[in-house]
Design a protein around this motif. Structure first.
Motif: not given
Length: 151
Positions: A39-67
């Motif tokens: 049932a709906p509670s009054q307090e909810k805590t969520f632990y999150m992180v930031t993610g940053e990923f970098k690489g190359r594909y066919q000579g092009k720089k790729l980046e991705a960012y996420r929660w």
């Protein structure tokens, strides 16, 4: 009999597969004994992180960012606490659209924000450093606020 290396590899793959599934699954508070949403509670805590990923594909720089997690689910009226650790990326200033919530996550630090989920809907947790494809984004998470059910 299969060699021990095979079994160790298999366990590692299963653990990593489970970790990927868990980090991509929406988080909903559940009744541990029954496996059903609580049932709906009054307090909810969520632990999150930031993610940053970098690489190359066919000579092009790729980046991705996420929660991570990329989506959380709460009920209307819940008091929500986000505890966000800056794992990668120098900083991620953010807001939750539809709510007057703002913050800034810095690498190596923890940022805490709290708000009451007073209206149902799906709301974006958006990083203002990476809001569009032109800035290697979007870096967007989702907060789903379910309508309060009356019994």
């Amino acid at each position: 009999m299969l060699p021990i290396r095979f079994w160790l590899y298999l366990v590692a793959v299963l653990l990593l597969t489970g970790a990927v599934y868990i980090t991509n699954a929406p988080f909903v508070a559940r009744n541990a004994s029954a496996g059903q949403p609580t049932a709906p509670s009054q307090e909810k805590t969520f632990y999150m992180v930031t993610g940053e990923f970098k690489g190359r594909y066919q000579g092009k720089k790729l980046e991705a960012y996420r929660w991570d997690p990329g989506m959380i689910v709460v009920h209307q009226g819940d008091r929500v606490h986000l505890v966000i650790r800056g794992v990668s990326g120098k900083e991620h200033p953010f807001s939750i659209q539809g709510y007057n919530v703002r913050g800034n996550v810095r690498q190596g630090q923890i940022t805490r924000v709290s708000f009451t989920a007073y209206k149902p809907g799906t709301f974006q947790l958006i990083c203002h450093t990476h809001p569009t494809a032109e800035t290697n984004g979007p870096m967007i998470g989702y907060i789903v606020v379910l309508p309060r059910q009356t019994t």
